[in-house]
Motif scaffolding. Structure first.
Motif, PDB file in Angstrom:
ATOM      1  N   ARG A  45       0.700  -1.659  -0.014  1.00  0.00           N
ATOM      2  CA  ARG A  45       0.251  -0.031  -0.135  1.00  0.00           C
ATOM      3  C   ARG A  45       0.695   1.503  -0.455  1.00  0.00           C
ATOM      4  N   GLN A  46       0.349   2.095  -1.026  1.00  0.00           N
ATOM      5  CA  GLN A  46       0.776   3.030  -0.799  1.00  0.00           C
ATOM      6  C   GLN A  46       0.233   4.402  -1.195  1.00  0.00           C
ATOM      7  N   PHE A  47       0.692   5.791  -0.129  1.00  0.00           N
ATOM      8  CA  PHE A  47       0.396   7.078   0.646  1.00  0.00           C
ATOM      9  C   PHE A  47       0.380   7.420  -0.699  1.00  0.00           C
ATOM     10  N   VAL A  48      -0.501   8.463  -1.632  1.00  0.00           N
ATOM     11  CA  VAL A  48      -1.237   9.380  -1.971  1.00  0.00           C
ATOM     12  C   VAL A  48      -1.834  10.559  -2.043  1.00  0.00           C
ATOM     13  N   TYR A  59      -0.868  17.463   1.251  1.00  0.00           N
ATOM     14  CA  TYR A  59       0.604  16.159   1.308  1.00  0.00           C
ATOM     15  C   TYR A  59       0.561  15.319   0.346  1.00  0.00           C
ATOM     16  N   TYR A  60       1.649  15.241  -0.549  1.00  0.00           N
ATOM     17  CA  TYR A  60       1.585  14.117  -1.693  1.00  0.00           C
ATOM     18  C   TYR A  60       2.503  13.110  -2.176  1.00  0.00           C
ATOM     19  N   ALA A  61       2.756  11.907  -2.401  1.00  0.00           N
ATOM     20  CA  ALA A  61       3.376  11.341  -2.523  1.00  0.00           C
ATOM     21  C   ALA A  61       3.954  12.114  -3.606  1.00  0.00           C
ATOM     22  N   ASP A  62       5.976  11.732  -3.506  1.00  0.00           N
ATOM     23  CA  ASP A  62       6.103  12.715  -4.684  1.00  0.00           C
ATOM     24  C   ASP A  62       5.651  12.381  -6.367  1.00  0.00           C
ATOM     25  N   SER A  63       5.208  11.187  -6.250  1.00  0.00           N
ATOM     26  CA  SER A  63       4.790  10.349  -7.715  1.00  0.00           C
ATOM     27  C   SER A  63       3.397  10.926  -8.076  1.00  0.00           C
ATOM     28  N   VAL A  64       3.220  11.868  -7.371  1.00  0.00           N
ATOM     29  CA  VAL A  64       0.911  12.526  -8.386  1.00  0.00           C
ATOM     30  C   VAL A  64       1.505  14.002  -7.328  1.00  0.00           C
TER      31      VAL A  64
END
Length: 123
Positions: A45-48, A59-64
């Motif tokens: 599971r990944q934080f978005v 706050y956002y994950a760098d990938s999004v």
């Protein structure tokens, strides 16, 4: 009992957009920070992203970052995730969750989770 239900998922082409919704019932929404997470098959599971109760902190994950935007409408107990410039690697089941502690700014622990909605991005 608190219940979270996501909606808005489906199939979309790469470069397209999609808006996910999450509705909370059976408990308090407006006093808690909320978060979006995702999980692809065979992956953790990944934080978005997350948002505090008044939507003054996100706050956002760098990938999004720069492509996704989290928002909320407290009067409707609804959390949103606007997803733009979608990539095949965004394909996953997306979950919303409520912070375990009231008035949180940047949650580290979530107490309630929805069943998820599937997002598939085709190339």
């Amino acid at each position: 009992q608190v219940q979270l239900v996501e909606s808005g998922g489906g199939l979309v082409q790469a470069g397209g957009s999609m808006r996910l919704s999450c509705v909370l019932s059976g408990g308090t929404f407006s006093k808690y920070a909320m978060g979006w997470f995702r999980q692809a098959p065979g992956q953790e599971r990944q934080f978005v992203g997350s948002i505090n109760w008044r939507a003054t902190h996100t706050y956002y994950a760098d990938s999004v970052k720069g492509r996704f935007a989290i928002s909320r409408v407290n009067a409707n107990n609804t959390l949103y995730l606007q997803m733009n410039s979608l990539k095949p690697e965004d394909t996953a089941t997306y979950f919303c969750a409520r912070d375990a502690a009231m008035w949180g700014i940047r949650p580290t622990n979530y107490a309630y989770w929805g069943p998820g909605t599937q997002v598939t991005v085709s190339s």
